[in-house]
Design an enzyme around this catalytic site. Structure first.
Site, PDB file in Angstrom:
ATOM      1  N   GLU A  35       0.825  -1.211   0.000  1.00 28.02           N
ATOM      2  CA  GLU A  35       0.000   0.000   0.000  1.00 28.02           C
ATOM      3  C   GLU A  35       0.863   1.266   0.000  1.00 28.02           C
ATOM      4  OE1 GLU A  35      -3.080   0.333  -0.577  1.00 28.02           O
ATOM      5  OE2 GLU A  35      -3.732  -1.730  -0.388  1.00 28.02           O
ATOM      6  N   TYR A 118      -6.651   6.088   4.449  1.00 25.60           N
ATOM      7  CA  TYR A 118      -6.702   5.146   3.339  1.00 25.60           C
ATOM      8  C   TYR A 118      -5.956   3.843   3.681  1.00 25.60           C
ATOM      9  CZ  TYR A 118      -5.423   2.749  -0.866  1.00 25.60           C
ATOM     10  OH  TYR A 118      -5.217   1.757  -1.769  1.00 25.60           O
ATOM     11  N   ASP A 136      -9.880   5.848  -2.616  1.00 33.93           N
ATOM     12  CA  ASP A 136      -8.730   6.352  -3.376  1.00 33.93           C
ATOM     13  C   ASP A 136      -9.241   7.010  -4.662  1.00 33.93           C
ATOM     14  OD1 ASP A 136      -9.422   4.277  -5.059  1.00 33.93           O
ATOM     15  OD2 ASP A 136      -7.393   3.476  -5.244  1.00 33.93           O
ATOM     16  N   CYS A 197     -17.377   1.933 -21.024  1.00 31.74           N
ATOM     17  CA  CYS A 197     -18.815   1.908 -20.692  1.00 31.74           C
ATOM     18  C   CYS A 197     -19.566   0.803 -21.438  1.00 31.74           C
ATOM     19  CB  CYS A 197     -19.454   3.263 -21.001  1.00 31.74           C
ATOM     20  SG  CYS A 197     -18.661   4.610 -20.122  1.00 31.74           S
ATOM     21  N   CYS A 200     -19.422  -2.246 -19.388  1.00 35.39           N
ATOM     22  CA  CYS A 200     -19.582  -2.014 -17.950  1.00 35.39           C
ATOM     23  C   CYS A 200     -20.876  -2.638 -17.432  1.00 35.39           C
ATOM     24  CB  CYS A 200     -19.581  -0.506 -17.687  1.00 35.39           C
ATOM     25  SG  CYS A 200     -19.880  -0.114 -15.967  1.00 35.39           S
TER      26      CYS A 200
HETATM   27  S1  SF4 Z   1     -19.442   3.267 -14.192  1.00 34.37           S
HETATM   28 FE1  SF4 Z   1     -19.431   2.149 -16.115  1.00 34.37          FE
HETATM   29  S2  SF4 Z   1     -20.895   3.201 -17.387  1.00 34.37           S
HETATM   30 FE2  SF4 Z   1     -20.408   4.569 -15.719  1.00 34.37          FE
HETATM   31  S3  SF4 Z   1     -18.757   5.807 -16.492  1.00 34.37           S
HETATM   32 FE3  SF4 Z   1     -17.816   4.107 -15.429  1.00 34.37          FE
HETATM   33  S4  SF4 Z   1     -17.444   2.607 -17.021  1.00 34.37           S
HETATM   34 FE4  SF4 Z   1     -18.921   4.059 -17.845  1.00 34.37          FE
END
Ligand code: SF4
Length: 339
Positions: A35, A118, A136, A197, A200
């Site tokens: 860490e 932390y 973090d 994304c 995700c």
């Molecule tokens: S949480 Fe997922 S959908 Fe939202 S910004 Fe981050 S990667 Fe993109």
């Protein structure tokens, strides 16, 4: 959303966690070492330092009994040298006050030098499953996007806000796994610029994604102004190939590392001015090397003025032994070309 979010995240972690050397242990000493190394350091870069460190100091006793200079040599190149100085202080306290047994509880850990909220949260949750939340940069980014939180991430108030949010999410799951999952997700999927994304798990719940504003999060305060500093090192080379070095003190940058005699100026200076100031003969100037080095808030304009001298000087060391001293990165770079 909280329970399903946390379970989904841990499930993802169990299938995708990175194979990192400190993930194979729950030894609080080793987790602490990892860490501290990883503060301000990329994982890929930190791994080789972790192996080097654990090889030389496999337990807290070995570290507590080490010499500061040897430790600084191991730390050389990692930066933020106060981390290493505090590690030595902490190791001595653990040896003397805790019989050499590294503490596990947040309350005990937070009292030790160099261990803040932390690190205490990380060690106590990972090694002891104590209900503590780590916050973090990865966690701040990931959660601020999911919830579209407009608070500037540098402020202490914001960190407290995220901590509270984390405590809501961490209930009913293993704290160590949850914290590591949160950090891993932020650093591998919800990355600063290349956020993934499309792959995700949380895109349907993510407020930033659904409002097409991912790039606006996390919110940051205005950029801190970078200060220019002009460091002029006077490197003398004697007839028998010796030079002068000195140890820096424990304040400012490069704490306790070594350097050549330094003249700091407000603006860029020349060999002519340096020669005049130190009463050195410009004819004895062998070379001038310029290196710029960026620290988080400072841009260092470093000049090395190398002079040959043929008179006696105190505190000389053989140039061929320079590599055994711990120096800051830019000075090491210069030395590698000098030897
Ligand atoms: S949480 Fe997922 S959908 Fe939202 S910004 Fe981050 S990667 Fe993109």
């Amino acid at each position: 959303m909280s329970v399903s979010f946390s379970n989904k995240l841990i499930n993802w972690y169990n299938h995708n966690k990175r194979d990192l050397p400190w993930r194979k242990t729950k030894d609080p000493y080793k987790i602490w070492v990892s860490e501290i190394i990883l503060q301000q350091t990329r994982i890929e870069f930190g791994i080789k330092y972790y192996y080097k460190f654990i090889k030389k100091y496999p337990d807290v006793k070995k570290l507590a009994n080490s010499k500061e200079m040897d430790l600084m040599k191991i730390w050389e190149g990692l930066g933020y040298y106060s981390r290493a100085i505090n590690m030595l202080k902490t190791a001595k306290i653990v040896l003397n006050n805790f019989n050499g047994v590294f503490p596990l509880s947040y309350e005990e850990l937070i009292q030790l030098p160099g261990i803040g909220d932390y690190t205490a949260s990380a060690i106590s949750s990972i090694c002891n499953d104590e209900l503590q939340v780590v916050v973090d940069g990865n966690v701040l980014r990931f959660l601020s996007r999911i919830h579209k939180i407009d608070l500037p991430i540098e402020s202490i108030k914001t960190k407290k806000y995220f901590k509270k949010l984390g405590f809501k999410l961490i209930q009913d799951v293993k704290p160590g796994d949850f914290n590591q999952a949160l950090m891993d997700y932020g650093s591998t999927i919800c990355k600063p610029k290349k956020f993934d994304c499309n792959n995700c798990l949380f895109s349907s719940d993510c407020k930033a994604y659904n409002s097409n504003s991912v790039e606006n999060y996390p919110v940051k305060k205005k950029k801190i102004k970078v200060k220019d500093r002009f460091l002029n090192y006077v490197v003398v080379v004697t007839n028998d190939n010796k030079t002068q070095i000195k140890k820096r003190d424990s304040s400012g940058i490069w704490k306790n590392l070594y350097e050549f005699p330094l003249i700091e100026t407000k603006i860029e200076t020349s060999a002519k001015q340096i020669s005049k100031e130190l009463d050195l003969n410009l004819k004895d100037l062998l070379s001038v090397k310029k290196i710029n080095h960026r620290l988080s808030h400072q841009l260092l304009h470093i000049n090395f003025f190398v002079y040959k001298v043929d008179y006696k000087l105190d505190d000389l060391v053989d140039i061929n032994t320079l590599e055994s001293y711990p120096f800051p990165k830019p000075i090491n770079k210069f030395i590698s070309e000098l030897i």
